[in-house]
Write a protein that holds these residues in place. Sequence first.
Motif, PDB file in Angstrom:
ATOM      1  N   SER A  30     -13.560  10.871  -1.240  1.00  0.00           N
ATOM      2  CA  SER A  30     -13.879  12.276  -0.981  1.00  0.00           C
ATOM      3  C   SER A  30     -12.743  13.184  -1.422  1.00  0.00           C
ATOM      4  O   SER A  30     -12.965  14.226  -2.049  1.00  0.00           O
ATOM      5  CB  SER A  30     -14.158  12.481   0.510  1.00  0.00           C
ATOM      6  N   SER A  72     -16.534  15.592  12.703  1.00  0.00           N
ATOM      7  CA  SER A  72     -17.428  16.393  11.852  1.00  0.00           C
ATOM      8  C   SER A  72     -16.770  17.719  11.500  1.00  0.00           C
ATOM      9  O   SER A  72     -16.941  18.241  10.387  1.00  0.00           O
ATOM     10  CB  SER A  72     -18.763  16.626  12.544  1.00  0.00           C
ATOM     11  N   THR A 115     -14.158  16.988   8.721  1.00  0.00           N
ATOM     12  CA  THR A 115     -14.823  16.809   7.431  1.00  0.00           C
ATOM     13  C   THR A 115     -15.261  18.146   6.856  1.00  0.00           C
ATOM     14  O   THR A 115     -15.035  18.444   5.670  1.00  0.00           O
ATOM     15  CB  THR A 115     -16.044  15.889   7.585  1.00  0.00           C
ATOM     16  N   THR A 173     -12.242   3.452   7.289  1.00  0.00           N
ATOM     17  CA  THR A 173     -12.443   4.864   6.948  1.00  0.00           C
ATOM     18  C   THR A 173     -11.725   5.314   5.682  1.00  0.00           C
ATOM     19  O   THR A 173     -12.094   6.320   5.087  1.00  0.00           O
ATOM     20  CB  THR A 173     -11.955   5.772   8.093  1.00  0.00           C
ATOM     21  N   ALA A 205     -12.558   8.192   2.648  1.00  0.00           N
ATOM     22  CA  ALA A 205     -11.710   9.381   2.687  1.00  0.00           C
ATOM     23  C   ALA A 205     -11.018   9.605   1.343  1.00  0.00           C
ATOM     24  O   ALA A 205     -10.906  10.745   0.868  1.00  0.00           O
ATOM     25  CB  ALA A 205     -10.672   9.243   3.797  1.00  0.00           C
ATOM     26  N   ASN A 226     -12.155  20.201   5.735  1.00  0.00           N
ATOM     27  CA  ASN A 226     -11.571  19.696   4.485  1.00  0.00           C
ATOM     28  C   ASN A 226     -12.428  20.055   3.285  1.00  0.00           C
ATOM     29  O   ASN A 226     -11.923  20.434   2.219  1.00  0.00           O
ATOM     30  CB  ASN A 226     -11.401  18.177   4.559  1.00  0.00           C
ATOM     31  N   GLU A 227     -13.745  19.916   3.446  1.00  0.00           N
ATOM     32  CA  GLU A 227     -14.654  20.223   2.336  1.00  0.00           C
ATOM     33  C   GLU A 227     -14.646  21.702   2.000  1.00  0.00           C
ATOM     34  O   GLU A 227     -14.640  22.086   0.827  1.00  0.00           O
ATOM     35  CB  GLU A 227     -16.064  19.764   2.697  1.00  0.00           C
TER      36      GLU A 227
END
Length: 345
Positions: free
Chosen positions: A23, A320, A323, A16, A20, A326-327
């Motif tokens: 990103s 999910s 993610t 992972t 990560a 964080n985004e």
Amino acid sequence: MSSMDVWLHGFPLPGTTEQAARSAERQGYAGLLLADSQNLVGDPYVELALAARATGRLGLGVAVTNPVTRDPSVTAAAIATVHAESGGRAVLGFARGDSALRQIGLEPAPLNVFTQALETLQGYLRGGTVEVRGTGARLAWLPAGLTKVPLDVAASGPKVIAAGALRAERLTFNLGAEPGLLSWALGTARRARERAGLDPDDVSYGAYVNVACADDVDGATEMVRGSASIFAHFAAEAARHGVPLTEADRSTAEALRDGYRESAHGLTRSAQASALPDAFLRRFALAGPPEELTERIAELRGLGLGRLVAVPASRDADPSFVTESNERFAAEVLPAVGRSELRAC
């Protein structure tokens, strides 16, 4: 107002980390820090090496290791290797030890052991010779011209804060997002340096803060509940040594400290996490919509913090959600906070 570096904390789970790291770099985070807890996650140095190859700007570090499970010489060699392979992007997070030790029945390192380890690490990382058990030792393989790896001490109580303030380039507080506690910690660190005749501004100050960015405040609060219980536990233990909690928070801290179960470390569905009142969590963590988080981070930046380590949702949170959080944090909060690349200390 000056900008603030925002780093992202994560777990070194095989398969992972590379994605990560890519990103995090794309989203504008200053760096990625990986936990060192051998019974709960994979090896951070292996995963940091993979992250180094997957990125070109992102700062990379361990958050945090300790002087017991790894000898300082082993730690220095591991992080210096990451530093060399990444072109000078590594940072070493260091503390007395938590889950890496408690998971195998050990207690955090005593203060004198911790302090000596800081001095030994700095000797190794500067390329010097250190006295170890009557022997002069050094990292003889360090490449010529390699910059020094910054040492970043994670601290909650006054004695560890002072030890880090005097011996490290960076000091990152484990006291949540409470402005009052962080102001006290900053004052403690700065006074320690002033008493030693050192410039208090020569240290970079930061804070580990649990973060969940979502419009649903209740849902965001639940997502950080398990993770926040770890950092609240740090504050609870440090309260025995002078951390100025309010009476209400002291009662919460005592209940958490007395009922903490290492087997459920960082899990939302644990007795210690369930015991944290929602009102406490909403003050202690950054959980809510982007505009609220932006405002609260601006307050922390105003205290004199130059760095924030965003610790996402709990270990058992929906991936999910993590993610998406964080985004969204990166897209809607980072631009207001101020993005910046890793700077040399």
